[in-house]
Design a protein around this motif. Structure first.
Motif, mmCIF file in Angstrom:
data_model
loop_
_atom_site.group_PDB
_atom_site.id
_atom_site.type_symbol
_atom_site.label_atom_id
_atom_site.label_comp_id
_atom_site.label_asym_id
_atom_site.label_seq_id
_atom_site.Cartn_x
_atom_site.Cartn_y
_atom_site.Cartn_z
ATOM 1 N N ALA A 33 0.845 -1.202 0.000
ATOM 2 C CA ALA A 33 0.000 0.000 0.000
ATOM 3 C C ALA A 33 0.877 1.247 0.000
ATOM 4 O O ALA A 33 1.908 1.294 0.672
ATOM 5 N N SER A 34 0.438 2.252 -0.767
ATOM 6 C CA SER A 34 1.124 3.545 -0.842
ATOM 7 C C SER A 34 0.068 4.639 -0.805
ATOM 8 O O SER A 34 -1.097 4.391 -1.104
ATOM 9 N N ILE A 35 0.508 5.859 -0.505
ATOM 10 C CA ILE A 35 -0.406 6.999 -0.467
ATOM 11 C C ILE A 35 0.139 8.135 -1.317
ATOM 12 O O ILE A 35 1.360 8.335 -1.366
ATOM 13 N N SER A 36 -0.760 8.841 -1.990
ATOM 14 C CA SER A 36 -0.371 9.975 -2.830
ATOM 15 C C SER A 36 -1.449 11.053 -2.744
ATOM 16 O O SER A 36 -2.629 10.752 -2.569
ATOM 17 N N PHE A 37 -1.028 12.294 -2.885
ATOM 18 C CA PHE A 37 -1.970 13.409 -2.937
ATOM 19 C C PHE A 37 -2.176 13.865 -4.372
ATOM 20 O O PHE A 37 -2.863 14.830 -4.625
ATOM 21 N N LYS A 38 -1.554 13.161 -5.309
ATOM 22 C CA LYS A 38 -1.651 13.531 -6.726
ATOM 23 C C LYS A 38 -2.228 12.377 -7.523
ATOM 24 O O LYS A 38 -1.760 11.248 -7.414
ATOM 25 N N ARG A 39 -3.205 12.694 -8.363
ATOM 26 C CA ARG A 39 -3.875 11.661 -9.160
ATOM 27 C C ARG A 39 -2.910 10.940 -10.101
ATOM 28 O O ARG A 39 -3.078 9.761 -10.401
ATOM 29 N N ASP A 40 -1.875 11.646 -10.548
ATOM 30 C CA ASP A 40 -0.902 11.010 -11.450
ATOM 31 C C ASP A 40 0.141 10.187 -10.686
ATOM 32 O O ASP A 40 1.037 9.600 -11.291
#
Length: 180
Positions: A33-40
């Motif tokens: 699992a990873s987290i991002s604040f950017k859709r790309d």
């Protein structure tokens, strides 16, 4: 209605030996699992391999779908979920993430925590996390509770089971094309 922002949770399966060992136990299709604040997903964070060639050297990592571990495994499959949060929750999450970034060299990969999940007994050490524990910790410290369990017991599959996350993509990671 209050304005919402999006946070993205990426679950992956690289097909590595470590992933296959975890999968034997979990029977889940995705084990990272990873987290991002950017859709790309151009800026993504997790706990995993610091060096793609060394599965034993793990810790806090900034991940990139073009380079690093994911580029080494072109057949990586994934699901990407979108979580709608308030601007205040997003700001809290980013502040918590900043602490991880500033102290990144102090963190270790919590391999015993992975075993703890298997026996349903949380194994927590300060400055030590595994991937889904880290993502759950960021959410929880920001006031977002998706489950009624400690972050140290959250698995990647728990994200898949959450009805608060909206599936936006499933397939090969290298074929993901972010929409607007």
């Amino acid at each position: 209605m209050a304005e919402k922002q999006s946070v993205y949770i990426l679950l992956t399966n690289t097909g590595t030996l470590f992933t296959k060992m975890i999968q034997t136990y979990t029977r889940a299709p995705y084990n990272h699992a990873s987290i991002s604040f950017k859709r790309d997903l151009s800026e993504m964070y997790s706990f995993g391999r610091k060096n793609p060639n060394n599965p034993l050297n793990g810790g806090f990592v900034r991940e990139d779908i073009q380079t690093g571990t994911f580029s080494k495994y072109p057949d990586t499959t994934c699901v990407i979920y979108e979580l709608q949060v308030t601007p205040r929750e997003a700001e809290k999450m980013k502040r918590v993430l900043q602490i991880f970034i500033q102290r990144r060299n102090k963190y270790l990969y919590n391999i015993l925590g992975v075993i703890g999940v298997a026996i349903k007994e949380p194994v927590e050490f300060s400055n030590s996390y595994f991937c889904s524990q880290f993502v759950a910790e960021i959410l929880e410290r920001s006031g977002i509770k998706l489950w009624n369990k400690l972050p140290a017991l959250v698995t990647p599959d728990d994200f898949r089971q959450s009805d608060q996350l909206e599936l936006i993509y499933e397939g090969k990671l290298n074929e993901y094309k972010p929409g607007p």
